[in-house]
Design a protein around this motif. Structure first.
Motif, PDB file in Angstrom:
ATOM      1  N   ARG A  91       0.808  -1.223   0.000  1.00 33.02           N
ATOM      2  CA  ARG A  91       0.000   0.000   0.000  1.00 33.02           C
ATOM      3  C   ARG A  91       0.841   1.273   0.000  1.00 33.02           C
ATOM      4  O   ARG A  91       0.383   2.320  -0.442  1.00 33.02           O
ATOM      5  CB  ARG A  91      -0.902   0.034   1.241  1.00 33.02           C
ATOM      6  N   GLY A 139     -10.234   7.314  11.194  1.00 30.33           N
ATOM      7  CA  GLY A 139     -10.170   5.852  11.116  1.00 30.33           C
ATOM      8  C   GLY A 139      -8.763   5.441  10.770  1.00 30.33           C
ATOM      9  O   GLY A 139      -8.515   4.717   9.813  1.00 30.33           O
ATOM     10  N   ASP A 187      -9.229   7.133  15.851  1.00 29.65           N
ATOM     11  CA  ASP A 187      -9.730   5.763  15.639  1.00 29.65           C
ATOM     12  C   ASP A 187     -10.514   5.328  16.867  1.00 29.65           C
ATOM     13  O   ASP A 187     -10.302   5.822  17.976  1.00 29.65           O
ATOM     14  CB  ASP A 187      -8.569   4.792  15.380  1.00 29.65           C
ATOM     15  N   ASP A 223     -14.884   8.403  17.677  1.00 28.18           N
ATOM     16  CA  ASP A 223     -15.731   7.848  16.626  1.00 28.18           C
ATOM     17  C   ASP A 223     -15.812   8.857  15.473  1.00 28.18           C
ATOM     18  O   ASP A 223     -16.111  10.034  15.709  1.00 28.18           O
ATOM     19  CB  ASP A 223     -17.133   7.607  17.216  1.00 28.18           C
ATOM     20  N   VAL A 224     -15.593   8.379  14.266  1.00 27.43           N
ATOM     21  CA  VAL A 224     -15.653   9.300  13.124  1.00 27.43           C
ATOM     22  C   VAL A 224     -17.073   9.821  12.888  1.00 27.43           C
ATOM     23  O   VAL A 224     -17.259  10.803  12.176  1.00 27.43           O
ATOM     24  CB  VAL A 224     -15.116   8.657  11.813  1.00 27.43           C
ATOM     25  N   VAL A 257      -8.811   6.654   5.053  1.00 24.31           N
ATOM     26  CA  VAL A 257      -8.326   5.578   4.185  1.00 24.31           C
ATOM     27  C   VAL A 257      -8.998   4.275   4.599  1.00 24.31           C
ATOM     28  O   VAL A 257      -8.860   3.843   5.770  1.00 24.31           O
ATOM     29  CB  VAL A 257      -6.783   5.424   4.308  1.00 24.31           C
TER      30      VAL A 257
END
Ligand SMILES: C[S@@+](CC[C@H](N)C(=O)[O-])C[C@H]1O[C@@H](n2cnc3c(N)ncnc32)[C@H](O)[C@@H]1O
Length: 275
Positions: free
Chosen positions: A22, A45, A69, A97-98, A114
């Motif tokens: 990646r 995240g 995250d 928490d997003v 991502v």
């Protein structure tokens, strides 16, 4: 592996392993994002923090990146790796928490996510992207980088097509989901949320033989992650062929091919918060 994670922590281990293939794609995405030197970024995240570290390199000494995250265990790896990379001053990690980003409006110059925000099977995309936009300053960028596809079985295109057609193969999209929830439709989500000038670009990473040991491990992990759960969705013959090609102890393990070649694509969606 440069980033040590015990195999007994399989999710974190797979994130560390995957960095081998990646990393060039992440570097390409960061080049496209082109964060301003000295700017403040959010990685929503962030997992074990490896993309956040790359972003922290990109914003330079005066900049800062916050990795957010929901897993404190992952964040602990991020902190350790930041120290290892000498970037502790430039990157910090926050448990949260997003869907309810624990920061004030307009706290960041940009936010990216991502392989997290954008997967409708995991998080409701529109309110979550809106939450990222809320914490970005007017004119700043919101970006989603999402895994899109792979070609990993050279010489077996029919088998690979059938593997890709399974519910496991189309993940994280789910059979029966509305088409508008597919992550390739994120341009529409950005428009609906009023993000300006939305764009998308496919990013490609490729590998070929001879493979380093890190890459072999990472690709074996990816073969398992993509299709290891597809047994009940395949004919017995296809499953036997998949095992024959994907198991490291098989004499026909595909990664042992002297002419092995594979590629992977990611999709980078970007839009700007209205001024
Ligand atoms: C596939 S991993 C990707 C991690 C990292 N972005 C990367 O690319 O290496 C997805 C991450 O999203 C995190 N996550 C899932 N739901 C979340 C939520 N609601 N809030 C914050 N993080 C979340 C998981 O803990 C995990 O670390």
């Amino acid at each position: 592996m440069e980033w040590e994670v015990p195999e007994t922590d399989p999710y974190a281990y797979s994130l560390a392993l995957a960095h081998a293939w990646r990393e060039p794609i992440l570097a390409d995405a960061i080049q496209d994002l082109d964060p301003l030197p000295g700017s403040r970024g959010l990685d929503a995240g962030c997992g074990i923090g490896l993309p956040a570290l790359m972003l922290a390199e990109a914003v330079g000494p005066g900049g800062h990146v916050t990795g957010l995250d929901i897993s404190p265990r992952f964040l602990a790896y991020g902190e350790r790796f930041a120290e290892q990379a000498g970037l502790s001053e430039r990157v910090s990690f926050k448990d949260g928490d997003v869907r309810q980003v624990p920061f004030n409006d307009a706290s960041f110059d940009s936010a990216w996510s991502v392989d997290c925000v954008g997967y409708a099977a995991i998080l409701e995309p529109l309110p979550t992207i809106q939450e990222l936009a809320r914490v970005v300053k007017p004119g700043g960028v919101v970006a989603l980088l999402m895994y899109s596809s792979q070609q990993m079985l050279p010489g077996y295109p029919e088998l690979e097509a059938r593997l890709n057609a399974t519910p496991a193969g189309i993940g994280p999209f789910k059979p029966g989901m509305r088409p508008e929830r597919h992550y390739y439709r994120a341009l529409g989500w950005f428009r609906e949320l009023g993000l300006e000038a939305p764009t998308v670009r496919a990013l490609v990473g490729s590998v070929h033989a001879p493979l380093s040991e890190d890459l072999r491990l990472a690709l074996a992990g990816l073969l398992d992650m993509r299709w290891g759960g597809a047994r009940s969705e395949l004919s017995p013959e296809d499953w036997a062929d998949y095992l024959r090609l994907s198991q490291p102890d098989s004499p026909e393990f595909v990664l042992n091919l002297p002419d092995y070649y594979a590629f992977f694509t990611y999709s980078l969606f970007q839009g700007r918060v209205a001024r």
